[in-house]
Write a protein that holds these residues in place. Structure first.
Motif, short mmCIF file in Angstrom:
data_model
loop_
_atom_site.label_atom_id
_atom_site.label_comp_id
_atom_site.label_asym_id
_atom_site.label_seq_id
_atom_site.Cartn_x
_atom_site.Cartn_y
_atom_site.Cartn_z
N ALA A 177 40.91 -15.43 9.00
CA ALA A 177 40.51 -14.16 9.60
C ALA A 177 39.01 -13.92 9.48
O ALA A 177 38.43 -14.03 8.39
N ALA A 178 38.39 -13.56 10.59
CA ALA A 178 37.00 -13.12 10.56
C ALA A 178 36.91 -11.70 10.01
O ALA A 178 35.96 -11.36 9.30
N LEU A 179 37.90 -10.87 10.34
CA LEU A 179 37.92 -9.48 9.91
C LEU A 179 39.35 -9.08 9.57
O LEU A 179 40.26 -9.29 10.38
N VAL A 180 39.54 -8.52 8.38
CA VAL A 180 40.84 -8.00 7.94
C VAL A 180 40.80 -6.49 8.10
O VAL A 180 39.94 -5.82 7.52
N ASP B 99 31.12 -9.98 -4.68
CA ASP B 99 30.09 -10.63 -3.88
C ASP B 99 30.63 -11.27 -2.61
O ASP B 99 29.87 -11.63 -1.72
N HIS B 100 31.97 -11.45 -2.56
CA HIS B 100 32.57 -12.17 -1.43
C HIS B 100 33.49 -11.28 -0.59
O HIS B 100 34.26 -11.78 0.23
N VAL B 101 33.44 -9.97 -0.81
CA VAL B 101 34.18 -9.01 0.00
C VAL B 101 33.19 -7.99 0.52
O VAL B 101 32.47 -7.36 -0.26
N ARG B 102 33.13 -7.84 1.84
CA ARG B 102 32.18 -6.92 2.46
C ARG B 102 32.95 -5.88 3.26
O ARG B 102 33.61 -6.21 4.24
N ALA C 250 36.52 -19.01 -3.29
CA ALA C 250 37.03 -20.38 -3.23
C ALA C 250 36.80 -20.99 -1.85
O ALA C 250 36.58 -22.21 -1.73
N ALA C 251 36.83 -20.16 -0.82
CA ALA C 251 36.63 -20.65 0.55
C ALA C 251 35.16 -20.75 0.93
O ALA C 251 34.82 -21.25 2.00
N GLY C 252 34.29 -20.24 0.06
CA GLY C 252 32.87 -20.28 0.34
C GLY C 252 32.44 -19.36 1.46
O GLY C 252 31.55 -19.68 2.25
N LYS C 253 33.06 -18.18 1.55
CA LYS C 253 32.73 -17.24 2.61
C LYS C 253 32.67 -15.82 2.07
O LYS C 253 33.12 -15.55 0.95
N VAL C 254 32.11 -14.95 2.83
CA VAL C 254 32.18 -13.52 2.55
C VAL C 254 33.18 -12.93 3.53
O VAL C 254 33.02 -13.07 4.75
N GLN C 255 34.23 -12.34 2.98
CA GLN C 255 35.30 -11.81 3.83
C GLN C 255 35.00 -10.38 4.25
O GLN C 255 34.91 -9.48 3.42
N ASP C 256 34.85 -10.17 5.54
CA ASP C 256 34.69 -8.81 6.07
C ASP C 256 36.05 -8.13 6.13
O ASP C 256 37.05 -8.72 6.59
N VAL C 257 36.08 -6.88 5.67
CA VAL C 257 37.33 -6.11 5.64
C VAL C 257 37.07 -4.69 6.12
O VAL C 257 35.94 -4.19 6.06
#
Length: 235
Positions: free
Chosen positions: A91-94, A150-153, A112-119
């Motif tokens: 998902a790009a955006l949750v 740091d990985h949830v935006r 773990a996935a090496g990304k910042v998850q946009d929510v």
């Protein structure tokens, strides 16, 4: 009427609604809710110009993104803890985060996935017992829970309005917009600039959403299903 005609007609109407509300039509993104259709229908949608798609089950999201990885995929369904790594992968955006216990699971999975998850934070503005989401008064607390991650935006807010009453839907959406603006005023400038999304409005009530300030409308049956023209209004 095929998808392409419905889609472009919808885009034109979104633009008209935005301009009527004194808004730039480019501020509104149409997410085609593809949860009821298969890969062939989505490929047809892509050919017609659609590039944002919404799914509510992790398995379907994984399958469809696997076939069409270059498209932008939104997760719009209920979140199960054990499926959070799968959701983060695809998902790009949750759109539907509202439980504090899920925040750190998203943080761990995104790290773990090496990304910042946009929510987006799901807010139960209407207060209906049948709907999930944060109470409006709990949004500030949820933002505090997300702040160390740091990985949830957190990009903004999402809600679903009561069905069958467009005036109530408009009031619900206006309240979410007011809440978003109130929250932004309390954020430092960098975070406030990113906290700009309002996901509100579906096939039946997206016009009320756009008028109230939606930046994302989630439209399924009005795009994919001929039956909508004959009175079916649920996404």
């Amino acid at each position: 009427m095929g998808f392409g005609e419905r889609y472009h007609r919808t885009l034109e109407e979104v633009a008209a609604c935005a301009r009527k509300a004194g808004r730039d039509p480019r501020e509104v993104r149409v997410v085609a809710v593809s949860k009821t259709v298969g890969i062939d229908e989505i490929e047809t949608a892509v050919a017609a110009g659609a590039h944002d798609f919404g799914e509510n089950r992790p398995d379907a999201l994984a399958e469809k993104r696997g076939h069409l990885p270059e498209q932008t995929w939104h997760f719009i369904g209920n979140i199960q803890s054990r499926r959070i790594p799968d959701i983060v992968r695809d998902a790009a955006l949750v759109h539907s985060l509202y439980q504090e216990r899920h925040v750190h699971r998203f943080e761990a999975a995104a790290a773990a996935a090496g990304k910042v998850q946009d929510v987006l934070l799901e807010v139960n503005v209407s207060g209906e017992h049948s709907k999930s989401g944060l109470a409006p008064a709990d949004v500030a607390r949820m933002l505090i829970a997300c702040e160390p991650c740091d990985h949830v935006r957190v990009r903004g807010l999402m809600t679903m309005a009561p069905q069958g009453d467009l005036a109530a839907a408009r009031a619900c959406f206006e309240e979410l917009a007011r809440l978003r603006d109130e929250v932004r005023r309390g954020l430092e400038p960098g975070r406030a600039a990113l906290f700009d999304e309002l996901s509100m409005g579906m096939s039946e009530d997206w016009r009320e959403g756009v008028a109230a300030g939606a930046t994302i409308v989630r439209i399924g049956r009005a795009l994919f299903d001929d039956a909508f023209e004959n009175g079916s209004h649920s996404d």
